[in-house]
Structures are given as structure tokens and as C-alpha cells.
Design a protein around this motif. Structure first.
Motif, short mmCIF file in Angstrom:
data_model
loop_
_atom_site.label_atom_id
_atom_site.label_comp_id
_atom_site.label_asym_id
_atom_site.label_seq_id
_atom_site.Cartn_x
_atom_site.Cartn_y
_atom_site.Cartn_z
N ILE A 44 -2.76 5.15 -13.19
CA ILE A 44 -2.61 3.89 -13.93
C ILE A 44 -1.36 3.15 -13.46
CG2 ILE A 44 -2.14 2.90 -16.21
CD1 ILE A 44 -4.00 5.10 -17.34
N SER A 45 -0.27 3.86 -13.26
CA SER A 45 0.95 3.24 -12.76
C SER A 45 0.77 2.64 -11.37
CB SER A 45 2.09 4.26 -12.73
OG SER A 45 2.36 4.74 -14.03
N ALA A 46 0.06 3.35 -10.51
CA ALA A 46 -0.19 2.84 -9.16
C ALA A 46 -1.09 1.61 -9.20
CB ALA A 46 -0.83 3.93 -8.31
N VAL A 47 -2.05 1.58 -10.09
CA VAL A 47 -2.92 0.40 -10.23
C VAL A 47 -2.12 -0.79 -10.73
CG1 VAL A 47 -4.86 -0.56 -11.56
CG2 VAL A 47 -5.06 1.69 -10.49
N VAL A 48 -1.21 -0.56 -11.68
CA VAL A 48 -0.37 -1.64 -12.19
C VAL A 48 0.54 -2.18 -11.09
CG1 VAL A 48 1.53 -2.16 -13.78
CG2 VAL A 48 -0.46 -0.90 -14.59
N VAL A 49 1.15 -1.30 -10.32
CA VAL A 49 2.01 -1.72 -9.19
C VAL A 49 1.19 -2.53 -8.19
CG1 VAL A 49 3.28 -0.87 -7.19
CG2 VAL A 49 3.73 0.08 -9.44
N THR A 50 -0.02 -2.08 -7.90
CA THR A 50 -0.88 -2.80 -6.95
C THR A 50 -1.26 -4.17 -7.48
OG1 THR A 50 -1.76 -0.71 -6.13
CG2 THR A 50 -3.03 -2.69 -5.65
N ALA A 51 -1.62 -4.25 -8.75
CA ALA A 51 -2.00 -5.54 -9.34
C ALA A 51 -0.83 -6.51 -9.34
CB ALA A 51 -2.53 -5.33 -10.76
N LEU A 52 0.34 -6.04 -9.72
CA LEU A 52 1.52 -6.91 -9.70
C LEU A 52 1.87 -7.33 -8.27
CD1 LEU A 52 3.82 -5.18 -12.34
CD2 LEU A 52 2.71 -7.42 -12.52
N GLY A 53 1.75 -6.42 -7.33
CA GLY A 53 2.03 -6.75 -5.94
C GLY A 53 1.08 -7.79 -5.40
N VAL A 54 -0.20 -7.66 -5.69
CA VAL A 54 -1.18 -8.65 -5.24
C VAL A 54 -0.88 -10.00 -5.87
CG1 VAL A 54 -3.62 -9.31 -5.36
CG2 VAL A 54 -2.99 -7.00 -4.69
N PHE A 55 -0.52 -10.01 -7.14
CA PHE A 55 -0.21 -11.26 -7.83
C PHE A 55 0.99 -11.96 -7.19
CE2 PHE A 55 2.12 -13.59 -11.14
CZ PHE A 55 1.16 -14.53 -11.47
N PHE A 56 2.05 -11.21 -6.93
CA PHE A 56 3.28 -11.81 -6.41
C PHE A 56 3.25 -12.04 -4.90
CE2 PHE A 56 5.08 -10.09 -10.40
CZ PHE A 56 5.53 -11.29 -10.91
N LEU A 57 2.47 -11.28 -4.14
CA LEU A 57 2.47 -11.40 -2.69
C LEU A 57 1.35 -12.26 -2.12
CD1 LEU A 57 3.30 -7.74 -1.63
CD2 LEU A 57 4.84 -9.69 -1.72
N ALA A 115 0.82 -1.21 0.00
CA ALA A 115 0.00 0.00 0.00
C ALA A 115 0.86 1.26 0.00
CB ALA A 115 -0.93 -0.01 1.22
N LEU A 116 1.92 1.27 0.81
CA LEU A 116 2.82 2.43 0.82
C LEU A 116 3.53 2.60 -0.51
CD1 LEU A 116 4.42 2.13 4.37
CD2 LEU A 116 2.86 3.89 3.55
N THR A 117 3.93 1.51 -1.13
CA THR A 117 4.60 1.59 -2.43
C THR A 117 3.67 2.16 -3.49
OG1 THR A 117 5.99 -0.30 -1.87
CG2 THR A 117 5.78 0.24 -4.21
N ALA A 118 2.44 1.68 -3.54
CA ALA A 118 1.48 2.19 -4.52
C ALA A 118 1.19 3.67 -4.29
CB ALA A 118 0.19 1.37 -4.46
N MET A 119 1.05 4.07 -3.03
CA MET A 119 0.80 5.48 -2.72
C MET A 119 1.99 6.35 -3.11
SD MET A 119 -1.33 7.70 -1.67
CE MET A 119 -2.58 6.67 -0.98
N MET A 120 3.20 5.86 -2.85
CA MET A 120 4.39 6.63 -3.22
C MET A 120 4.52 6.77 -4.74
SD MET A 120 7.20 5.39 -0.40
CE MET A 120 8.53 5.80 -1.47
N VAL A 121 4.24 5.69 -5.47
CA VAL A 121 4.28 5.76 -6.93
C VAL A 121 3.27 6.79 -7.43
CG1 VAL A 121 3.71 4.46 -9.03
CG2 VAL A 121 5.20 3.45 -7.33
N LEU A 122 2.07 6.75 -6.89
CA LEU A 122 1.04 7.70 -7.31
C LEU A 122 1.47 9.14 -7.05
CD1 LEU A 122 -1.97 8.24 -8.19
CD2 LEU A 122 -2.47 8.26 -5.75
N LEU A 123 1.92 9.42 -5.84
CA LEU A 123 2.25 10.80 -5.48
C LEU A 123 3.51 11.31 -6.19
CD1 LEU A 123 1.41 10.70 -1.68
CD2 LEU A 123 0.07 11.73 -3.52
N VAL A 124 4.52 10.47 -6.31
CA VAL A 124 5.75 10.91 -6.98
C VAL A 124 5.50 11.18 -8.45
CG1 VAL A 124 8.04 10.13 -7.72
CG2 VAL A 124 7.36 9.89 -5.34
N LEU A 125 4.80 10.26 -9.13
CA LEU A 125 4.55 10.48 -10.55
C LEU A 125 3.59 11.64 -10.78
CD1 LEU A 125 4.32 6.85 -11.95
CD2 LEU A 125 6.20 8.48 -12.14
N TRP A 126 2.66 11.85 -9.88
CA TRP A 126 1.68 12.91 -10.05
C TRP A 126 2.31 14.29 -9.85
CZ3 TRP A 126 -3.30 13.34 -6.57
CH2 TRP A 126 -4.16 14.32 -7.09
#
Length: 76
Positions: free
Chosen positions: A55-68, A32-43
Motif C-alpha cells: 500500500i505504501s509503494a502504491v501511494v508513493v507511485t501515485a504521488l510520483g505520477v501526479f507530481f512528475l 520506479a526504483l523509489t517505489a521498489m525500495m519503499v516496498l522492499l524496505v518496509l516489507w
């Protein structure tokens, strides 16, 4: 008395539950922290804008859920 102690006979179900809870909170909280940081930094720090950052944060979240996600237990 030291003679009343028998190694390996204590019920450790509460310790195991606490261990699994801590690992789960660490794993999903980090995602969750990683996805939030990606969103805020890119924004705010790049010309990507909100839509690209979202979109980047959603992709990071989807990949994280898949791998974790929890893997099925092996049968050995």
C-alpha cells in the motif's frame, strides 16, 4: 573551412529528442526504483508486512505520477 559555419542553422531535432528521452527515463526510472525500495524496505526491515508495504509503494507511485507528469505548456 571555418568560414562555412553559420551559428544557429543546424537542425537539432535529434539532440532535443535525445534530451527529452534521457530526462523521461531518468524521471520515471527514479520513481520506479523509489517505489521498489519503499516496498522492499518496509516489507523486510519493519514489522509492516507485505500488505502495508505494498500500500505504501502504491501511494508513493501515485504521488510520483501526479507530481512528475508532463505539465501543459505555457502560452507565453
Amino acid at each position: 573551412m571555418a568560414s562555412e559555419y553559420h551559428r544557429g542553422e543546424m537542425d537539432i531535432s535529434e539532440q532535443v529528442a535525445t534530451f527529452h528521452l534521457f530526462n523521461g527515463l531518468t524521471k520515471w526510472g527514479s520513481l520506479a526504483l523509489t517505489a521498489m525500495m519503499v516496498l522492499l524496505v518496509l516489507w523486510f526491515c519493519t514489522p509492516t508486512g507485505f500488505l502495508g508495504a505494498f500500500i505504501s509503494a502504491v501511494v508513493v507511485t501515485a504521488l510520483g505520477v501526479f507530481f512528475l507528469r508532463d505539465k501543459p505548456a505555457s502560452d507565453h
